[in-house]
Design a protein around this motif. Structure first.
Motif, PDB file in Angstrom:
ATOM      1  N   LEU A 195     -63.673  75.592 -32.041  1.00  0.00           N
ATOM      2  CA  LEU A 195     -64.761  76.287 -31.362  1.00  0.00           C
ATOM      3  C   LEU A 195     -65.913  75.332 -31.049  1.00  0.00           C
ATOM      4  O   LEU A 195     -66.477  75.366 -29.948  1.00  0.00           O
ATOM      5  N   ILE A 196     -66.253  74.457 -31.982  1.00  0.00           N
ATOM      6  CA  ILE A 196     -67.302  73.458 -31.751  1.00  0.00           C
ATOM      7  C   ILE A 196     -66.922  72.562 -30.582  1.00  0.00           C
ATOM      8  O   ILE A 196     -67.729  72.305 -29.681  1.00  0.00           O
ATOM      9  N   ARG A 197     -65.680  72.084 -30.576  1.00  0.00           N
ATOM     10  CA  ARG A 197     -65.220  71.208 -29.488  1.00  0.00           C
ATOM     11  C   ARG A 197     -65.288  71.920 -28.139  1.00  0.00           C
ATOM     12  O   ARG A 197     -65.753  71.355 -27.139  1.00  0.00           O
ATOM     13  N   LYS A 198     -64.867  73.182 -28.095  1.00  0.00           N
ATOM     14  CA  LYS A 198     -64.873  73.936 -26.846  1.00  0.00           C
ATOM     15  C   LYS A 198     -66.299  74.179 -26.340  1.00  0.00           C
ATOM     16  O   LYS A 198     -66.583  73.985 -25.155  1.00  0.00           O
ATOM     17  N   VAL A 199     -67.206  74.574 -27.224  1.00  0.00           N
ATOM     18  CA  VAL A 199     -68.584  74.856 -26.820  1.00  0.00           C
ATOM     19  C   VAL A 199     -69.278  73.596 -26.325  1.00  0.00           C
ATOM     20  O   VAL A 199     -69.947  73.600 -25.284  1.00  0.00           O
ATOM     21  N   VAL A 200     -69.109  72.489 -27.043  1.00  0.00           N
ATOM     22  CA  VAL A 200     -69.764  71.242 -26.638  1.00  0.00           C
ATOM     23  C   VAL A 200     -69.200  70.736 -25.318  1.00  0.00           C
ATOM     24  O   VAL A 200     -69.945  70.309 -24.437  1.00  0.00           O
ATOM     25  N   SER A 201     -67.880  70.789 -25.142  1.00  0.00           N
ATOM     26  CA  SER A 201     -67.300  70.299 -23.883  1.00  0.00           C
ATOM     27  C   SER A 201     -67.692  71.182 -22.702  1.00  0.00           C
ATOM     28  O   SER A 201     -67.791  70.695 -21.579  1.00  0.00           O
ATOM     29  N   THR A 202     -67.942  72.466 -22.942  1.00  0.00           N
ATOM     30  CA  THR A 202     -68.356  73.365 -21.872  1.00  0.00           C
ATOM     31  C   THR A 202     -69.812  73.140 -21.482  1.00  0.00           C
ATOM     32  O   THR A 202     -70.146  73.056 -20.303  1.00  0.00           O
TER      33      THR A 202
END
Length: 87
Positions: A44-51
């Motif tokens: 979830l952290i990876r997805k939010v930051v990349s978005t």
């Protein structure tokens, strides 16, 4: 001083470090999570930051890598519900 700067410029040109090769600074986000983190939280952290911040590198540190079965145990064990009052 001008002689020093001219020498540095010549060295940079010789090494290929001219102004056209200069890239923008890297963005790096450090997260330290106390108490542990689950693999799904890491995703979830990876997805939010990349978005929201594309191109940002994330370094996640934690006190523990939790399994999904650890979470209910940590929340509901009776030993953790007893207050530590030093008696």
């Amino acid at each position: 001083m001008e002689k020093y700067l001219t020498g540095m410029k010549r060295k940079a040109e010789r090494d290929g470090d001219n102004e056209t090769n200069v890239s923008r600074p890297h963005r790096l986000l450090f997260l330290f999570l106390v108490g542990g983190v689950t693999p799904s939280e890491l995703r979830l952290i990876r997805k939010v930051v990349s978005t929201h911040k594309p191109g940002t590198q994330v370094l996640v540190l934690s006190t523990r890598l939790l399994r999904p079965t650890d979470v209910p145990e940590l929340l509901f064990t009776t030993q953790r519900l007893v207050p530590d009052i030093g008696v």
